[in-house]
Design a protein around this motif. Structure first.
Motif, PDB file in Angstrom:
ATOM      1  N   TYR A 156     -19.514  51.647 -65.832  1.00  0.00           N
ATOM      2  CA  TYR A 156     -19.122  52.847 -66.348  1.00  0.00           C
ATOM      3  C   TYR A 156     -18.431  53.775 -65.686  1.00  0.00           C
ATOM      4  O   TYR A 156     -17.697  54.479 -66.309  1.00  0.00           O
TER       5      TYR A 156
ATOM      6  N   HIS B 170     -36.585  51.820 -84.581  1.00  0.00           N
ATOM      7  CA  HIS B 170     -35.355  51.904 -83.718  1.00  0.00           C
ATOM      8  C   HIS B 170     -34.085  51.692 -84.409  1.00  0.00           C
ATOM      9  O   HIS B 170     -33.164  52.036 -83.996  1.00  0.00           O
TER      10      HIS B 170
ATOM     11  N   ARG C 190     -24.919  43.979 -76.945  1.00  0.00           N
ATOM     12  CA  ARG C 190     -25.523  42.716 -77.063  1.00  0.00           C
ATOM     13  C   ARG C 190     -24.661  41.907 -78.012  1.00  0.00           C
ATOM     14  O   ARG C 190     -23.972  42.649 -78.907  1.00  0.00           O
TER      15      ARG C 190
ATOM     16  N   SER D  14     -23.555  40.542 -73.924  1.00  0.00           N
ATOM     17  CA  SER D  14     -24.836  39.880 -73.269  1.00  0.00           C
ATOM     18  C   SER D  14     -25.619  38.880 -74.549  1.00  0.00           C
ATOM     19  O   SER D  14     -25.465  39.478 -75.440  1.00  0.00           O
TER      20      SER D  14
ATOM     21  N   VAL E 194     -19.683  47.466 -73.975  1.00  0.00           N
ATOM     22  CA  VAL E 194     -20.941  46.968 -73.581  1.00  0.00           C
ATOM     23  C   VAL E 194     -21.805  46.585 -74.919  1.00  0.00           C
ATOM     24  O   VAL E 194     -22.227  47.827 -75.284  1.00  0.00           O
TER      25      VAL E 194
ATOM     26  N   GLN F  10     -34.293  57.376 -86.338  1.00  0.00           N
ATOM     27  CA  GLN F  10     -33.087  57.893 -85.495  1.00  0.00           C
ATOM     28  C   GLN F  10     -32.453  59.236 -86.051  1.00  0.00           C
ATOM     29  O   GLN F  10     -32.076  60.026 -85.463  1.00  0.00           O
TER      30      GLN F  10
ATOM     31  N   VAL G 234     -18.467  43.170 -71.972  1.00  0.00           N
ATOM     32  CA  VAL G 234     -19.578  42.661 -71.536  1.00  0.00           C
ATOM     33  C   VAL G 234     -20.257  42.362 -73.115  1.00  0.00           C
ATOM     34  O   VAL G 234     -20.514  43.207 -73.827  1.00  0.00           O
TER      35      VAL G 234
ATOM     36  N   GLY H 290     -28.769  52.054 -85.111  1.00  0.00           N
ATOM     37  CA  GLY H 290     -29.626  52.947 -85.148  1.00  0.00           C
ATOM     38  C   GLY H 290     -29.371  54.244 -84.187  1.00  0.00           C
ATOM     39  O   GLY H 290     -29.167  55.464 -84.814  1.00  0.00           O
TER      40      GLY H 290
ATOM     41  N   ASN I 224     -27.589  53.762 -80.426  1.00  0.00           N
ATOM     42  CA  ASN I 224     -26.587  53.142 -79.283  1.00  0.00           C
ATOM     43  C   ASN I 224     -26.875  53.966 -78.069  1.00  0.00           C
ATOM     44  O   ASN I 224     -26.440  55.110 -78.031  1.00  0.00           O
ATOM     45  N   LEU I 225     -27.485  53.313 -77.332  1.00  0.00           N
ATOM     46  CA  LEU I 225     -27.978  53.759 -75.859  1.00  0.00           C
ATOM     47  C   LEU I 225     -26.866  54.007 -74.935  1.00  0.00           C
ATOM     48  O   LEU I 225     -26.578  54.610 -74.201  1.00  0.00           O
ATOM     49  N   VAL I 226     -25.986  52.833 -75.224  1.00  0.00           N
ATOM     50  CA  VAL I 226     -24.485  52.617 -74.317  1.00  0.00           C
ATOM     51  C   VAL I 226     -23.816  53.733 -74.093  1.00  0.00           C
ATOM     52  O   VAL I 226     -23.574  54.278 -73.157  1.00  0.00           O
TER      53      VAL I 226
ATOM     54  N   GLN J 169     -22.580  37.393 -70.270  1.00  0.00           N
ATOM     55  CA  GLN J 169     -23.915  37.382 -69.258  1.00  0.00           C
ATOM     56  C   GLN J 169     -24.411  38.752 -69.291  1.00  0.00           C
ATOM     57  O   GLN J 169     -23.998  39.710 -69.634  1.00  0.00           O
ATOM     58  N   GLY J 170     -25.654  38.824 -68.845  1.00  0.00           N
ATOM     59  CA  GLY J 170     -26.280  40.150 -68.802  1.00  0.00           C
ATOM     60  C   GLY J 170     -26.195  40.351 -66.988  1.00  0.00           C
ATOM     61  O   GLY J 170     -26.060  39.382 -66.246  1.00  0.00           O
ATOM     62  N   TYR J 171     -26.096  41.629 -66.831  1.00  0.00           N
ATOM     63  CA  TYR J 171     -25.900  42.314 -65.613  1.00  0.00           C
ATOM     64  C   TYR J 171     -26.954  43.153 -65.055  1.00  0.00           C
ATOM     65  O   TYR J 171     -27.658  43.875 -66.030  1.00  0.00           O
ATOM     66  N   PRO J 172     -27.195  43.214 -63.766  1.00  0.00           N
ATOM     67  CA  PRO J 172     -28.148  44.346 -63.454  1.00  0.00           C
ATOM     68  C   PRO J 172     -27.711  45.627 -63.577  1.00  0.00           C
ATOM     69  O   PRO J 172     -26.483  45.905 -63.770  1.00  0.00           O
TER      70      PRO J 172
HETATM   71  C1  GDG Z   1     -31.742  48.952 -80.514  1.00  0.00           C
HETATM   72  C2  GDG Z   1     -31.117  49.546 -81.613  1.00  0.00           C
HETATM   73  C3  GDG Z   1     -31.141  51.761 -80.319  1.00  0.00           C
HETATM   74  C4  GDG Z   1     -26.985  45.530 -72.676  1.00  0.00           C
HETATM   75  N1  GDG Z   1     -26.107  44.491 -71.964  1.00  0.00           N
HETATM   76  C5  GDG Z   1     -27.121  44.646 -70.611  1.00  0.00           C
HETATM   77  C6  GDG Z   1     -27.819  45.416 -70.806  1.00  0.00           C
HETATM   78  N2  GDG Z   1     -27.809  46.208 -71.779  1.00  0.00           N
HETATM   79  C7  GDG Z   1     -28.689  47.452 -72.193  1.00  0.00           C
HETATM   80  C8  GDG Z   1     -27.860  48.787 -72.480  1.00  0.00           C
HETATM   81  C9  GDG Z   1     -28.617  49.357 -73.373  1.00  0.00           C
HETATM   82  C10 GDG Z   1     -29.508  48.466 -74.116  1.00  0.00           C
HETATM   83  O1  GDG Z   1     -29.150  47.148 -73.471  1.00  0.00           O
HETATM   84  C11 GDG Z   1     -28.699  48.175 -75.541  1.00  0.00           C
HETATM   85  O2  GDG Z   1     -29.358  49.334 -76.399  1.00  0.00           O
HETATM   86  P1  GDG Z   1     -28.469  49.660 -77.580  1.00  0.00           P
HETATM   87  O3  GDG Z   1     -29.055  50.980 -78.102  1.00  0.00           O
HETATM   88  O4  GDG Z   1     -26.844  49.809 -77.089  1.00  0.00           O
HETATM   89  O5  GDG Z   1     -28.599  48.704 -78.786  1.00  0.00           O
HETATM   90  P2  GDG Z   1     -29.882  47.624 -79.119  1.00  0.00           P
HETATM   91  O6  GDG Z   1     -30.346  46.617 -78.341  1.00  0.00           O
HETATM   92  O7  GDG Z   1     -29.461  47.098 -80.510  1.00  0.00           O
HETATM   93  O8  GDG Z   1     -31.285  48.496 -79.473  1.00  0.00           O
HETATM   94  C12 GDG Z   1     -30.181  50.734 -81.097  1.00  0.00           C
HETATM   95  C13 GDG Z   1     -32.028  51.303 -79.378  1.00  0.00           C
HETATM   96  O9  GDG Z   1     -32.769  50.125 -80.106  1.00  0.00           O
HETATM   97  C14 GDG Z   1     -33.175  52.154 -78.933  1.00  0.00           C
HETATM   98  O10 GDG Z   1     -33.787  52.729 -79.843  1.00  0.00           O
HETATM   99  O11 GDG Z   1     -30.169  52.736 -79.819  1.00  0.00           O
HETATM  100  O12 GDG Z   1     -29.399  51.384 -82.235  1.00  0.00           O
HETATM  101  O13 GDG Z   1     -30.388  48.588 -82.312  1.00  0.00           O
HETATM  102  O14 GDG Z   1     -29.775  50.131 -72.469  1.00  0.00           O
HETATM  103  O15 GDG Z   1     -27.469  49.234 -71.266  1.00  0.00           O
HETATM  104  N3  GDG Z   1     -28.454  46.058 -69.579  1.00  0.00           N
HETATM  105  C15 GDG Z   1     -28.322  45.398 -68.396  1.00  0.00           C
HETATM  106  N4  GDG Z   1     -27.382  44.348 -68.418  1.00  0.00           N
HETATM  107  C16 GDG Z   1     -26.788  44.021 -69.551  1.00  0.00           C
HETATM  108  O16 GDG Z   1     -26.000  42.954 -69.393  1.00  0.00           O
HETATM  109  N5  GDG Z   1     -29.148  45.703 -67.561  1.00  0.00           N
END
Ligand code: GDG
Length: 505
Positions: free
Chosen positions: A371, A156, A285, A320, A283, A187, A318, A385, A387-389, A360-363
């Motif tokens: 968004y 990932h 982590r 988290s 948004v 990726q 945000v 990798g 970035n799903l956001v 904080q983390g949010y629902p």
């Molecule tokens: C790894 C790779 C790759 C965040 N805060 C809250 C929350 N989130 C959710 C986002 C998103 C997910 O967490 C974060 O995903 P990302 O892709 O942005 O980043 P990583 O956590 O670093 O993930 C990354 C991923 O794996 C998948 O392969 O894209 O590159 O580093 O979904 O929405 N969700 C909620 N509350 C929050 O406060 N509900």
């Protein structure tokens, strides 16, 4: 069978048979759930609590098999080797990686425990899909014990350039661990290329396109899939290493964004922020790879230069909570929070706060409301990798509005060319992109967002997992040489493990 560090459920309360679990529905679960239910799938992983043993149980039609980790395993394998050695190393040493032999030993031991748990449950010819950097040794452990298994691995996070990867004292063992898989997914094309280069440099194996040839001793290879005689007459097992860019459950985000209560919440957020003309949103982590500091610096300078006014433009960040026991993360939190307070102290007014900072983390519903409220989404990762956001923002914008500012160091930037692409290290460039996003005419916003949405909606996580499984259950890797097309028959691959058909010739 899925093997991942964390299970797709969170422990709520109770022990033994009284344990109560809550699904933690990420995109991965959404993508794999239907297939797991249909195929009587087993999911192997850690529950996220140290020193706790749980019996296997069923959640939503999926068999869950917990792997136990002691407090020391968590410290050495998870927080140590995974998050303080591999994570910074694989993200271009943005933070310095720590190398400790005890951490490596724990990593080997815990990988062995995950592999053993998988081996206990794997039927002949089972398809096992291993996930992520915490479990890179599992594919070889499975392959050595059970050549009949169909083994996939998905990374990932980025795979770094050789010059960086070569720092890892256990660089050979990790590459060999991964090469136990039939298919290794990355990726980006560049990640797969970096991996192939590491294989050539460290092991001297031949690579042709996305196919890596792993030499076999004369008595090896019996019962293995993908065994063939190569151009030099040597017996090799082929491994496919290529890009499978991950995505999101796009329909779910669209559905949430269509809900009247979530739309009402988006309007309420704007009001509560003092009705600014432009809401910018980040948004992430709270992780040093996400470029939060660079984003804050650019925003602070725009306020300082009076290019924007706090009455008109506000930033919601945000952040988290993440990996809070790792020292680098503690430092990052201090730095980010100092910067936020300084900017707020210097530029906020009684009625308008420059940065609404939320540690904080949010629902998910609240995330979608954010968004929808955000006129500009800032994704300024220094290395990411995918970035799903970025994809979630676009999927949520059913109104075809909003501007995505996206770092070119994310995997997402390969697919999302209609975003405003930025180099987050170039603070002037980032500031210009922010101003351009704020001032962008509606027609242009809409044109770009439509194109981005088309991409994300057609390339969702369901398509990602289907494409990966298709490659995994493919009879041969021949067509990935670019040599010829082989008819696809996953059933054959599954029902005749070890059968290589024409490739064995
Ligand atoms: C790894 C790779 C790759 C965040 N805060 C809250 C929350 N989130 C959710 C986002 C998103 C997910 O967490 C974060 O995903 P990302 O892709 O942005 O980043 P990583 O956590 O670093 O993930 C990354 C991923 O794996 C998948 O392969 O894209 O590159 O580093 O979904 O929405 N969700 C909620 N509350 C929050 O406060 N509900």
């Amino acid at each position: 069978m899925i093997v991942s560090n964390r299970l797709p459920v969170d422990h709520v309360s109770g022990e033994g048979e009284d344990a109560v679990w809550r699904p933690s529905p990420g995109g991965l679960v959404a993508a794999l759930e239907p297939m797991m239910k249909r195929e009587d799938g087993v999911w192997i992983g850690w529950v996220g609590i140290a020193d706790a043993e749980f019996e296997p149980f069923e959640a939503d039609g999926i068999d869950i098999k917990p792997v136990a980790l002691s407090a020391q395993d968590v410290e050495y394998y998870y927080e140590g080797f995974s998050n303080d050695t591999l994570w910074p190393l694989y993200h271009d040493v943005i933070a310095p990686p720590s190398f400790h032999r005890e951490w490596w030993e724990a990593y080997v031991q815990v990988n062995r425990r995950f592999a053993d748990a998988a081996l206990e449950s794997a039927a002949p010819g089972a398809v096992v899909w291993v996930h992520d950097y915490q479990l890179q040794l599992v594919p070889k452990m499975l392959r050595d014990a059970r050549p009949d298994l169909v083994i996939g691995f998905f990374d990932h996070i980025p795979f770094p350039a050789y010059g960086i990867y070569a720092q890892l004292p256990w660089r050979k063992q990790v590459v060999e661990g991964l090469l136990g898989a039939d298919v290794i997914g990355f990726q980006r094309l560049g990640d797969a290329g970096n991996f192939a280069r590491a294989v050539r440099r460290l092991l001297g194996y031949e690579t042709r396109g996305a196919v890596i040839e792993v030499p076999l001793d004369h008595d090896e290879g019996v019962g293995h899939r993908h065994v063939k005689t190569n151009r030099r007459g040597a017996r090799v097992r082929t491994v496919l290493a290529k890009q499978f860019p991950i995505s999101i459950d796009a329909q779910r985000y669209q559905d949430l964004a269509s809900q009247p209560d979530i739309q009402a919440r988006a309007r309420q957020i704007r009001e509560e922020l003092g009705n600014p003309t432009t809401i910018m949103l980040g948004v992430d982590r709270l992780d040093y790879t996400k470029g939060i500091g660079h984003r804050l610096k650019a925003y602070g300078e725009l306020l300082r230069d009076q290019s924007i006014d706090v009455e008109d433009v506000t930033l919601v960040q945000v952040a988290s909570p993440s990996r809070e026991r790792v020292e680098t993360y503690k430092q990052l939190r201090d730095e980010v929070e100092l910067t936020v307070s300084r900017i707020n102290g210097d530029y906020s007014t009684i009625s308008h706060t420059a940065i609404s900072y939320l540690h904080q983390g949010y629902p998910r519903e609240e995330m979608v409301a954010l968004y929808l409220a955000a006129d500009v989404m800032l994704v300024t990762a220094l290395r990411d990798g995918m970035n799903l956001v970025a994809k979630e923002y676009v999927a949520s914008r059913i109104d075809n509005d909003g501007v995505l500012v996206l770092s070119e160091f994310t995997g997402a930037s390969d697919e999302m060319k209609q975003a405003l692409l930025v180099n987050p290290h170039d603070i002037e460039g980032l500031k210009n992109a922010m101003v351009r996003a704020i001032e962008m005419p509606k027609r242009e916003r809409s044109r770009r967002m439509r194109a981005l949405r088309k991409r994300v909606l057609t390339h969702d996580v369901q398509r990602w997992s289907a494409t990966f499984f298709d490659a995994l259950t493919h009879v041969t890797h021949e067509d990935d040489f670019g040599a010829h097309e082989t008819p696809h028959n996953p059933q054959l691959a599954r029902s005749v493990p070890g059968s290589e058909g024409p490739a064995e010739s």
